[in-house]
Motif scaffolding. Structure first.
Motif, PDB file in Angstrom:
ATOM      1  N   SER A  21       4.547   4.707  -4.882  1.00  0.00           N
ATOM      2  CA  SER A  21       4.986   4.309  -3.341  1.00  0.00           C
ATOM      3  C   SER A  21       5.162   5.647  -2.562  1.00  0.00           C
ATOM      4  O   SER A  21       4.795   5.647  -1.261  1.00  0.00           O
ATOM      5  N   PHE A  22       5.417   6.718  -3.062  1.00  0.00           N
ATOM      6  CA  PHE A  22       5.778   8.108  -2.583  1.00  0.00           C
ATOM      7  C   PHE A  22       5.517   9.047  -3.731  1.00  0.00           C
ATOM      8  O   PHE A  22       5.867   8.999  -4.741  1.00  0.00           O
ATOM      9  N   SER A  23       5.034  10.226  -3.219  1.00  0.00           N
ATOM     10  CA  SER A  23       4.738  11.347  -4.037  1.00  0.00           C
ATOM     11  C   SER A  23       4.916  12.671  -3.115  1.00  0.00           C
ATOM     12  O   SER A  23       4.031  12.736  -2.160  1.00  0.00           O
TER      13      SER A  23
ATOM     14  N   TRP B  76       4.294  15.340  -5.165  1.00  0.00           N
ATOM     15  CA  TRP B  76       4.019  16.082  -6.161  1.00  0.00           C
ATOM     16  C   TRP B  76       2.980  17.274  -5.749  1.00  0.00           C
ATOM     17  O   TRP B  76       1.970  17.068  -4.998  1.00  0.00           O
ATOM     18  N   LYS B  77       3.381  18.554  -6.285  1.00  0.00           N
ATOM     19  CA  LYS B  77       2.663  19.937  -6.146  1.00  0.00           C
ATOM     20  C   LYS B  77       2.529  19.913  -4.151  1.00  0.00           C
ATOM     21  O   LYS B  77       1.378  20.433  -3.825  1.00  0.00           O
ATOM     22  N   GLY B  78       3.518  19.440  -3.608  1.00  0.00           N
ATOM     23  CA  GLY B  78       3.523  19.761  -2.181  1.00  0.00           C
ATOM     24  C   GLY B  78       2.573  18.796  -1.280  1.00  0.00           C
ATOM     25  O   GLY B  78       2.547  18.729  -0.257  1.00  0.00           O
ATOM     26  N   LYS B  79       1.991  17.930  -1.940  1.00  0.00           N
ATOM     27  CA  LYS B  79       1.028  16.873  -1.354  1.00  0.00           C
ATOM     28  C   LYS B  79       1.576  15.655  -1.097  1.00  0.00           C
ATOM     29  O   LYS B  79       2.225  15.001  -1.873  1.00  0.00           O
ATOM     30  N   ILE B  80       1.864  15.368   0.106  1.00  0.00           N
ATOM     31  CA  ILE B  80       2.629  14.112   0.486  1.00  0.00           C
ATOM     32  C   ILE B  80       1.652  12.725   0.480  1.00  0.00           C
ATOM     33  O   ILE B  80       0.776  13.079   1.353  1.00  0.00           O
ATOM     34  N   VAL B  81       2.118  11.835  -0.317  1.00  0.00           N
ATOM     35  CA  VAL B  81       1.520  10.669  -0.501  1.00  0.00           C
ATOM     36  C   VAL B  81       2.316   9.583  -0.100  1.00  0.00           C
ATOM     37  O   VAL B  81       3.503   9.480  -0.848  1.00  0.00           O
ATOM     38  N   ASP B  82       2.400   8.899   1.165  1.00  0.00           N
ATOM     39  CA  ASP B  82       3.537   8.109   1.486  1.00  0.00           C
ATOM     40  C   ASP B  82       2.971   6.797   1.691  1.00  0.00           C
ATOM     41  O   ASP B  82       2.311   6.384   2.750  1.00  0.00           O
ATOM     42  N   ASN B  83       3.140   5.886   0.647  1.00  0.00           N
ATOM     43  CA  ASN B  83       2.622   4.438   1.027  1.00  0.00           C
ATOM     44  C   ASN B  83       3.503   3.450   1.197  1.00  0.00           C
ATOM     45  O   ASN B  83       3.278   2.229   0.990  1.00  0.00           O
ATOM     46  N   ARG B  84       4.826   3.802   1.767  1.00  0.00           N
ATOM     47  CA  ARG B  84       5.865   2.969   1.755  1.00  0.00           C
ATOM     48  C   ARG B  84       5.402   2.160   3.194  1.00  0.00           C
ATOM     49  O   ARG B  84       6.294   1.435   3.498  1.00  0.00           O
TER      50      ARG B  84
ATOM     51  N   ALA C  68      -3.054   1.133   3.525  1.00  0.00           N
ATOM     52  CA  ALA C  68      -3.933   1.292   2.370  1.00  0.00           C
ATOM     53  C   ALA C  68      -3.348   2.162   1.326  1.00  0.00           C
ATOM     54  O   ALA C  68      -3.043   3.302   1.894  1.00  0.00           O
ATOM     55  N   ALA C  69      -2.951   1.549   0.194  1.00  0.00           N
ATOM     56  CA  ALA C  69      -2.279   2.673  -0.909  1.00  0.00           C
ATOM     57  C   ALA C  69      -3.296   3.796  -0.871  1.00  0.00           C
ATOM     58  O   ALA C  69      -4.568   3.596  -1.512  1.00  0.00           O
ATOM     59  N   LYS C  70      -2.661   5.049  -1.020  1.00  0.00           N
ATOM     60  CA  LYS C  70      -3.402   6.049  -1.406  1.00  0.00           C
ATOM     61  C   LYS C  70      -3.061   6.461  -3.108  1.00  0.00           C
ATOM     62  O   LYS C  70      -1.855   6.105  -3.194  1.00  0.00           O
TER      63      LYS C  70
ATOM     64  N   TRP D 184       9.779  19.397 -11.560  1.00  0.00           N
ATOM     65  CA  TRP D 184       9.410  20.845 -11.119  1.00  0.00           C
ATOM     66  C   TRP D 184       8.653  20.767  -9.925  1.00  0.00           C
ATOM     67  O   TRP D 184       8.419  21.707  -9.168  1.00  0.00           O
ATOM     68  N   ASN D 185       7.487  19.903  -9.712  1.00  0.00           N
ATOM     69  CA  ASN D 185       6.759  19.744  -8.635  1.00  0.00           C
ATOM     70  C   ASN D 185       6.945  18.759  -7.678  1.00  0.00           C
ATOM     71  O   ASN D 185       5.867  18.826  -6.784  1.00  0.00           O
ATOM     72  N   GLY D 186       7.837  18.126  -7.803  1.00  0.00           N
ATOM     73  CA  GLY D 186       8.092  17.163  -6.600  1.00  0.00           C
ATOM     74  C   GLY D 186       8.963  15.803  -7.096  1.00  0.00           C
ATOM     75  O   GLY D 186       9.370  15.832  -8.219  1.00  0.00           O
ATOM     76  N   LEU D 187       8.433  14.799  -6.226  1.00  0.00           N
ATOM     77  CA  LEU D 187       9.267  13.499  -6.452  1.00  0.00           C
ATOM     78  C   LEU D 187       8.167  12.677  -6.530  1.00  0.00           C
ATOM     79  O   LEU D 187       7.237  12.494  -5.714  1.00  0.00           O
ATOM     80  N   VAL D 188       8.116  11.536  -7.460  1.00  0.00           N
ATOM     81  CA  VAL D 188       6.998  10.563  -7.341  1.00  0.00           C
ATOM     82  C   VAL D 188       7.896   9.234  -7.658  1.00  0.00           C
ATOM     83  O   VAL D 188       8.748   9.124  -8.651  1.00  0.00           O
ATOM     84  N   VAL D 189       7.606   8.369  -6.796  1.00  0.00           N
ATOM     85  CA  VAL D 189       8.339   7.202  -6.844  1.00  0.00           C
ATOM     86  C   VAL D 189       7.325   5.978  -7.079  1.00  0.00           C
ATOM     87  O   VAL D 189       6.346   5.862  -6.150  1.00  0.00           O
ATOM     88  N   MET D 190       7.300   5.222  -7.998  1.00  0.00           N
ATOM     89  CA  MET D 190       6.613   4.195  -8.239  1.00  0.00           C
ATOM     90  C   MET D 190       7.029   2.738  -7.728  1.00  0.00           C
ATOM     91  O   MET D 190       6.333   2.042  -7.078  1.00  0.00           O
TER      92      MET D 190
END
Ligand SMILES: Cc1cc2nc3c(=O)[nH]c(=O)nc-3n(C[C@H](O)[C@H](O)[C@H](O)COP(=O)(O)OP(=O)(O)OC[C@H]3O[C@@H](n4cnc5c(N)ncnc54)[C@H](O)[C@@H]3O)c2cc1C
Length: 639
Positions: free
Chosen positions: A5-7, A9-17, A21-23, A44-50
């Motif tokens: 849903s959101f990530s 991780w490693k500073g790369k923002i993927v926001d599918n909220r 179209a989901a990345k 340590w490298n970010g937040l990932v929300v499934m």
């Protein structure tokens, strides 16, 4: 790939909220954490929300609570910062929060990240920053009292780049921190939890941990191997502490075939669990290749013998001169053994493919056999010249041993170039200093003889072609380039394969095309019920710490098997081994403490250990260089 849903991780923002179209996100956390069903991860490298319904605030608070445990308090910056953050979030959740609190949270995180002395403090709070930035509305709802914290289940994992690179996942920052604080005994106990031969590994490990050390890119990696050795040597100087552990005696007996590092590690761990353990060993001495492969100038045998003795004192029985010729499970079961661990190593030298190598010429001796005889005390007559074939550990050990035995002329021939040699640079450099001559890009095609005695070797020159499956350039013979080298002795040392006990009918363990045993790489079970396998006989020739790690894991697997329980997956991280960090901050340069090496002139006089270790103060100084790159991951489980 996962669709989160959101990530961040490693500073790369993927926001599918937002319903676009989901990345996908290149992350495999659920499997790594051993949890099938994960709704959100903070690491340590970010937040990932499934799961869009995951409770990010509770996740953040749990993350902070775990981080608090890892904070050493030495520079106190991160400990004070984390305590303050927990206070603020605690107040918010009690309806006592204020919008301005989120600003203070950001200020604290920036302050901790810049001012902490270790990499843990510098990096641990970044994902919290991501949480309040990208889930701000959740925090505001909490402050307004519109939201309540949920009670969820969390799992935790801690690693570091060095830990991740270590096959046995030793808690390296942990034992180094104890050295820094002069707590050598506790440091040794921590090492022993996963490495039961610390003095041995502290001498001969090729230290993949050091290649992953974050300092590598600053002023050179920490001397992690030498620090381990310092702790073990200190203990020995102080009289040698016994192995400790609570043992609740169990009835079941386990048979281990082979007393190398894999067999010893399994025996120790099974004994700790209370099992009765017997090791059957072909040779008159225990220790496997650490005893009969590695020569004394790299690993003095009193160090190894002391560490084996401690395992024996735990009640492990080692039956020497006891080759298991045939795997006969019925007979073992009759004697009460409920599980068998095959840890027979790889002791048969690989053929070099040269004409005449099977003829039994005098002066043609396989490398492992040469080292075994020498290590078991057989006198070797020095000769005018010896040619050693190969570029790995065994070849180098044979050549450097010949120098010490007194051979006039020691040459190595290797079919690729120096860059492809599997032996370490240090080993090659030391061999060169000792007078070993290296001949690259050539291979033997025929062993020359007179009256059944070696007189020379016919070689062919090679050139390097495309990369092969090993990732190295393939050596290709140069037609018509054959030439002859005079020598009275040839030692082929290009690899080993296992010499398995005879097996028939139902007791036939499946093997691979390379002659290694097929075993499941999580449970180490073979195709035969109750028979496990690990170490070099499964992987092919590897390194000591790999074999120790497998021995540790086999013990856990045998324990589960005997108790009829499922084996839990081990946690491992993919991608932590990158040295990247979002901010490095200032790190004062400090090169590694040096150790003395035996004078080259003295080396040909015998098998005295070449490398000296650190004394207590040198070890404590070297330990100061550790950046404590612990990385924490907390994971919310769905459901
Ligand atoms: C020359 C040489 C140098 C090396 N140098 C290094 C180094 O510097 N650093 C490093 O990390 N690794 C090094 N290695 C690799 C390391 O020694 C091995 O990876 C490790 O010892 C493998 O452990 P193991 O327990 O699987 O097998 P082994 O150590 O080979 O032990 C197997 C044991 O089983 C016994 N056995 C076999 N068959 C039977 C049977 N039928 N019945 C009873 N007993 C049996 C054998 O006698 C042996 O004692 C070196 C290896 C060699 C050959």
């Amino acid at each position: 790939m996962n669709t989160a849903s959101f990530s961040s991780w490693k500073g790369k923002i993927v926001d599918n909220r937002k319903g676009k179209a989901a990345k996908s996100v290149d992350i495999k956390f659920p499997a790594q954490l051993g949890v099938d069903n994960v709704s959100a991860v903070m690491g340590w490298n970010g937040l990932v929300v499934m799961d869009p319904d995951a409770d990010i605030i509770s996740l953040t608070m749990n993350y902070l609570k775990e981080a608090r445990k890892l904070s050493c308090g030495e520079c106190s910056v991160c400990r004070i910062g984390i305590d303050r953050l927990l206070d603020i979030f605690g107040k918010m959740s009690e309806g006592d929060g204020n919008k301005k609190d989120l600003f203070e949270v950001q200020q604290i995180i920036r302050g901790v990240s810049v001012n902490s002395k270790c990499n843990f403090g510098r990096s641990v709070l970044f994902p919290v920053l991501d949480a309040i930035k990208y889930y701000r509305s959740d925090f505001l709802a909490l402050i307004k009292g519109e939201r309540k914290l949920e009670t969820k289940e969390y799992s935790y994992a801690v690693t570091a780049p060095c830990m991740e690179a270590c096959p046995a996942s030793l808690d390296i920052p942990g034992y180094i921190e104890l050295i820094r604080n002069s707590r050598f005994e506790e440091s040794l106990n921590l090492i022993r939890e996963k490495c039961i031969l610390p003095g041995v590994v502290g001498r001969v490990c090729p230290h993949p941990c050091e290649d992953a050390c974050v300092r590598q890119d600053i002023d050179g990696p920490l001397s992690i191997r030498l620090l381990k050795r310092a702790v073990a040597d200190y203990d020995l100087q102080e009289g040698g502490s016994p192995l400790t552990g609570t043992m609740e005696e169990k009835e079941e007996k386990v048979a281990i075939i082979g007393s190398g590092p894999a067999g010893l590690a399994a025996a120790y761990n099974l004994r700790l669990m209370g099992y009765k353990v017997t090791i059957f060993e072909t040779l008159p001495r225990a220790g496997g290749m650490a005893t009969v492969g590695i020569p004394d100038y790299r690993l003095p045998k009193d160090i190894l013998n002391h560490e084996i003795d401690l395992i024996k004192r735990m009640g492990v029985e080692i039956k020497l001169n006891n080759k298991v010729e045939k795997l006969n499970l019925k007979e073992l079961q009759k004697k009460g053994y409920k599980a068998v661990f095959l840890a027979v190593g790889a002791h048969i030298g690989t053929k070099i493919g040269a004409e005449g190598e099977d003829k039994g010429y005098e002066g043609f001796v396989d490398g492992v056999e040469f080292l075994r005889d020498m290590n078991l005390g057989k006198k070797v007559q020095p000769q005018k010249k010896v040619v050693v074939v190969g570029g790995g550990n065994t070849a180098l050990d044979c050549a450097r041993s010949c120098v010490r035995i007194g051979f006039d002329n020691v040459e190595i021939i290797y079919r690729r170039s120096r860059a492809e040699m599997p032996a370490s640079d240090e080993e090659i450099e030391e061999a060169e200093k000792e007078g070993v001559k290296f001949n690259y890009l050539m291979t033997p095609v025929k062993i020359l003889e007179k009256d059944g005695k070696v007189t020379g070797v016919e070689c062919i020159k090679m050139r390097l072609g495309e990369l092969d499956e090993s990732g190295r350039r393939r050596p290709i013979p140069v037609k018509g380039s054959e030439f002859t080298m005079d020598t009275v002795m040839v030692i082929p040392a290009i690899g080993q394969r296992p010499d398995l006990p005879a097996m028939t009918g139902k007791d036939k363990v499946e093997v691979t095309d390379w002659g290694t045993i097929k075993a499941d790489l999580v449970s180490y079970k073979t195709n035969i019920e109750g028979v496990f396998a690990g170490g070099d006989c499964v992987t092919g020739p590897a390194i000591l710490i790999d074999a120790l790690d497998m021995g540790n894991k086999v013990a856990r697997s045998i324990d589960c098997y005997l108790r009829g329980e499922d084996l839990k997956r081990e946690i491992s991280f993919e991608g932590v081994n990158t040295r990247e960090q979002r901010e490095q901050g200032f790190i004062a340069e400090k090169v590694a403490e040096k150790v003395d090496l035996l004078d080259v002139d003295k080396r040909s006089e015998g098998f005295t250990e070449v490398e000296s270790g650190y004394d207590v103060s040198e070890a404590m100084r070297e330990a100061q260089r550790c950046l404590r790159c612990y990385r924490l991951m907390v994971c919310e489980q769905a459901g």
